[in-house]
Design a protein around this motif. Structure first.
Motif, mmCIF file in Angstrom:
data_model
loop_
_atom_site.group_PDB
_atom_site.id
_atom_site.type_symbol
_atom_site.label_atom_id
_atom_site.label_comp_id
_atom_site.label_asym_id
_atom_site.label_seq_id
_atom_site.Cartn_x
_atom_site.Cartn_y
_atom_site.Cartn_z
ATOM 1 N N ARG A 115 6.588 -10.849 -22.196
ATOM 2 C CA ARG A 115 7.502 -9.874 -22.784
ATOM 3 C C ARG A 115 8.238 -9.163 -21.656
ATOM 4 O O ARG A 115 7.636 -8.817 -20.635
ATOM 5 N N LEU A 116 9.543 -8.964 -21.855
ATOM 6 C CA LEU A 116 10.374 -8.250 -20.892
ATOM 7 C C LEU A 116 10.957 -7.023 -21.580
ATOM 8 O O LEU A 116 11.500 -7.129 -22.683
ATOM 9 N N VAL A 117 10.875 -5.877 -20.914
ATOM 10 C CA VAL A 117 11.406 -4.635 -21.472
ATOM 11 C C VAL A 117 12.260 -3.956 -20.416
ATOM 12 O O VAL A 117 11.809 -3.726 -19.290
ATOM 13 N N GLU A 118 13.503 -3.659 -20.789
ATOM 14 C CA GLU A 118 14.433 -2.998 -19.872
ATOM 15 C C GLU A 118 14.419 -1.494 -20.097
ATOM 16 O O GLU A 118 14.252 -1.022 -21.227
ATOM 17 N N PHE A 119 14.672 -0.765 -19.027
ATOM 18 C CA PHE A 119 14.779 0.684 -19.078
ATOM 19 C C PHE A 119 15.958 1.112 -18.221
ATOM 20 O O PHE A 119 16.350 0.405 -17.298
ATOM 21 N N GLY A 120 16.483 2.297 -18.513
ATOM 22 C CA GLY A 120 17.422 2.911 -17.595
ATOM 23 C C GLY A 120 18.866 2.980 -18.021
ATOM 24 O O GLY A 120 19.662 3.639 -17.343
ATOM 25 N N GLY A 121 19.229 2.316 -19.088
ATOM 26 C CA GLY A 121 20.613 2.398 -19.524
ATOM 27 C C GLY A 121 20.989 3.814 -19.907
ATOM 28 O O GLY A 121 20.172 4.578 -20.427
ATOM 29 N N ALA A 122 22.249 4.181 -19.643
ATOM 30 C CA ALA A 122 22.693 5.544 -19.914
ATOM 31 C C ALA A 122 24.206 5.613 -19.851
ATOM 32 O O ALA A 122 24.877 4.622 -19.555
ATOM 33 N N LEU A 123 24.713 6.795 -20.133
ATOM 34 C CA LEU A 123 26.127 7.100 -19.958
ATOM 35 C C LEU A 123 26.308 7.703 -18.578
ATOM 36 O O LEU A 123 25.620 8.654 -18.209
ATOM 37 N N VAL A 124 27.244 7.156 -17.820
ATOM 38 C CA VAL A 124 27.490 7.645 -16.462
ATOM 39 C C VAL A 124 28.992 7.673 -16.215
ATOM 40 O O VAL A 124 29.735 6.888 -16.810
ATOM 41 N N GLN A 125 29.413 8.585 -15.362
ATOM 42 C CA GLN A 125 30.829 8.651 -15.030
ATOM 43 C C GLN A 125 31.196 7.558 -14.034
ATOM 44 O O GLN A 125 30.357 7.115 -13.232
ATOM 45 N N ALA A 126 32.429 7.144 -14.063
ATOM 46 C CA ALA A 126 32.916 6.172 -13.093
ATOM 47 C C ALA A 126 32.670 6.703 -11.687
ATOM 48 O O ALA A 126 32.877 7.889 -11.411
ATOM 49 N N GLY A 127 32.221 5.810 -10.820
ATOM 50 C CA GLY A 127 31.873 6.207 -9.461
ATOM 51 C C GLY A 127 30.414 6.596 -9.304
ATOM 52 O O GLY A 127 29.927 6.743 -8.183
ATOM 53 N N GLY A 128 29.726 6.752 -10.411
ATOM 54 C CA GLY A 128 28.331 7.151 -10.372
ATOM 55 C C GLY A 128 27.385 5.981 -10.181
ATOM 56 O O GLY A 128 27.805 4.833 -9.996
#
Length: 118
Positions: free
Chosen positions: A3-16
């Motif tokens: 099983r593979l589980v991803e974490f960390g996606g989010a909304l970020v500003q350009a350049g971030g």
């Protein structure tokens, strides 16, 4: 069962920056050969390879992310990380972790959403 589980996606500003992680279970990175990859898919587009890393550490980056994204692996934690810097609006997509294990087959995570505001 792998099983593979991803974490960390989010909304970020350009350049971030953003850091994604993919944690594998049911497998042992240290003893089971594998190629771990990150793919991304934007709405209405195909799923494209972002970067891959082999058991020995060899990497293959898409031209569009070279110099901005860095993949790394922690075999002790069965984890693959994707450090994304200087993010652009065109990097926005659902990011998927893919694991190819010669002994067990190919597995995908469920995806994590990355949104980049301009």
């Amino acid at each position: 069962q792998v099983r593979l589980v991803e974490f960390g996606g989010a909304l970020v500003q350009a350049g971030g920056s953003l850091r994604l992680s993919c944690v594998a279970s049911g497998i042992n990175f240290s003893s089971d050969a594998n190629v771990m990859s990150w793919y991304r898919q934007a709405p209405g587009r195909q799923r494209d390879l972002v970067v891959s890393i082999g058991s020995g550490g060899a990497t293959n980056y898409a031209d569009s992310v070279k110099g901005r994204f860095t993949i790394s692996r922690d075999n002790a934690e069965n984890t693959v990380n994707l450090q994304m810097n200087s993010l652009k609006p065109e990097d926005a997509a659902v990011y998927y972790c893919k694991g190819y294990f010669p002994r067990f087959g190919t597995y995908w995570g469920q995806g994590t959403q990355v949104t980049v505001s301009s």
